[in-house]
Design a protein around this motif. Structure first.
Motif: not given
Length: 545
Positions: A168-185
């Motif tokens: 129950d404490n895993e690393i995901n494929g892509l983790t986005l934690a508290g990422v703001g909308r200035g970031t482009t994905l």
């Protein structure tokens, strides 16, 4: 008998020798404290937790290949105040993948990618430590910045990540934690993740053109106050692989215990296609740990528009009083969406007995549709396990009927289209060219030049005898090019039929070692042929199983 034993020993020793970990030019490990630009002509290995720290930007050019080391749980972490600049191209993506040999890769071969930002989350105090054992802090504390910019990721593949650090404490494929909308994905494919393909822990980042392919746990997990916009998403499942915790298309919580902490989790999804494991409602050849296309629970206010959810044992599960209250107050919305192909009577479910979820979903002004079977949705080939195609046919109920009049879809992010789901029935597929639906068998050595010849131009063309020969199932084919140009390297059977094209394109001068797996072919004699503008030669090789 002796000869057979000796031959078996020879074959097994060949497998052990040549089914090696992928070779790399440079290791990335520890802390990156200043700007670093990688070289697309090199291959890299993530060793352990690689932290890009505040003030530093990691730039990754198109075509770069980065392996994750299994033994050290290789993981790339973009910390608060740092940036990633990973811009691939439609015909030349950036690839993060397993270091294991072709045919031997698996979900969880390495950690994955974590991006942490300073946008708001709903954890008291405004910061938290991300799950996965990396110690990464996310969120903006008492002074969050919802416009925070963690960089850009475009045309990127992430293959075989998602490692379990602890239960129950895993690393995901892509983790986005508290990422703001200035970031482009945009244009990101996560394949064979050992945990969730994507998880959004709070924040406000927006994203388009995301693919979750054959992950183990959930496709898109949202929690801790995530409030971004997401459009053109596709999720496909392996019929036999699901997590013991229960695998869903969407899983969404306000937080881990379902509080009403602000900001509430309220992502806006539009034009999503989620394909579960049930080819038809009576299909039984799937992992029983598959659960719901959408599991909306623990006070989430997730809203979904213009989307298709089909082939899950349960289509929608609206879980808990607070999420149901969100639906009743119209804070949680589902509009112009198709749910189909669940097990009998389970397209639409809730555990709140006083709430009629079927009547709510079918409210005429919501323009939702429900179908008993997935075939009624009329997608091209959505359950294909090696080349899925979720494009609606011309007479599909998803070919039209999308609506963008809702104020939540205004503001310029959402593209107004006529079709429901991720793909345009009359346009080009946005997943063509840069994606890979068979990363298990991709040979990433095809782009590499031997270090020995990096700065030396060979004197003449040469195609070497493959080694080992006989082989089972993997062998290496070597050739040298005295000048750059278009190259074809093709394998044929003895009838002259093409078995596989290993190379078909431009190559720089140098020496190349190409590993080829004949895992799915019968024993026999095969030919491999090298063609350039002024050189054509073939050699024989023997597959002995």
């Amino acid at each position: 008998m002796c000869k057979r034993i000796l031959l078996l020993i020879f074959i097994l020793s060949g497998i052990n020798l040549y089914a090696q970990l992928a070779q790399y030019d440079e290791a990335l490990e520890g802390d990156i404290n200043s700007d670093l630009t990688l070289d697309a002509n090199k291959k890299y290995l993530l060793k352990g937790f690689v932290n890009v720290n505040e003030g530093a930007t990691l730039t990754i050019p198109a075509g770069t290949i980065i392996y994750g080391e299994k033994s050290s749980k290789g993981t790339l972490i973009i910390n608060r105040g740092a940036k990633i600049n990973a811009v691939g191209a439609p015909n030349n993506p950036i690839v993060f993948t397993s270091q294991q040999p072709a045919g031997q890769r698996a979900a969880g071969d390495w950690g994955g990618i974590i991006i942490a930002g300073r946008a708001s989350i709903n954890v008291p105090g405004g910061t938290a430590v991300i799950e996965g054992g990396t110690g990464t802090i996310y969120g903006g504390g008492e002074n969050p910045d919802d416009n925070d910019n963690s960089g850009i990721m475009s045309y990127v593949r992430i293959e075989f990540p998602g490692i379990a650090y602890l239960p129950d404490n895993e690393i995901n494929g892509l983790t986005l934690a508290g990422v703001g909308r200035g970031t482009t994905l945009d244009h990101i494919q996560v394949s064979y993740s050992g945990d969730d393909s994507y998880e959004f822990f709070g924040g406000t980042v927006n994203a388009k053109y995301l693919i979750a392919y054959k992950g183990v746990d959930d496709e898109f997990d949202t929690d801790f106050g995530y409030r971004g916009n997401l459009q053109f998403l596709a999720g496909y499942r392996d019929f036999n692989i699901a997590d013991i915790s229960g695998s869903n298309g969407f899983e969404s919580d306000n937080d881990g215990t379902g509080t009403l902490n602000e900001p509430r989790t309220r992502p806006i999804f539009s034009n999503v296609t989620l394909i579960g494991p049930l080819v038809n409602p009576d299909y039984t050849e799937f992992n029983p740990n598959f659960k719901r296309g959408m599991h909306l629970r623990r006070s989430t206010l997730t809203s979904v528009y213009n989307s298709i959810i089909m082939g899950y044992p349960v289509g929608l599960y609206l879980d808990g009083e607070n999420s149901v209250a969100g639906a009743q107050s119209d804070s949680l919305q589902i509009r112009n969406t198709i749910i189909a192909g669940a097990q009998s009577g389970k397209n639409l479910t809730t555990n709140v007995e006083s709430f009629d979820v079927v009547s709510w979903f079918k409210t005429s002004s919501y323009s939702n549709q429900e179908f008993e079977t997935s075939v009624e949705v009329k997608l091209t080939d959505p359950f294909n396990q090696s080349a899925p195609n979720a494009t609606p046919m011309s007479d599909s109920p998803a070919a039209s009927g999308a609506n963008f009049d809702n104020p939540r879809l205004s503001g310029g992010f959402f593209e107004s289209v006529e079709f429901i789901g991720a793909f345009d029935p009359s346009g080009a597929r946005w997943d063509e060219g840069w994606t890979n639906y068979d990363p298990q068998n991709t040979d990433y050595t095809l782009t590499g030049v031997d270090e020995e010849y990096t700065n030396i131009i060979p004197a003449a063309y040469e195609l070497s005898q493959n080694y080992p020969n006989p082989f089972n199932p993997t062998t290496t084919i070597s050739f040298v090019l005295p000048k750059s140009g278009n190259v074809k390297l093709t394998v044929y059977n003895t009838l002259g039929q093409e078995v596989e094209k290993l190379i078909n394109g431009y190559k720089e001068a140098g020496k190349y070692n190409i590993t080829w797996s004949a895992n799915n072919l019968p024993s026999g004699l095969y030919l491999y042929r090298l063609e350039t503008e002024n050189y054509v030669v073939s050699k024989k090789m023997t597959l002995l199983k």
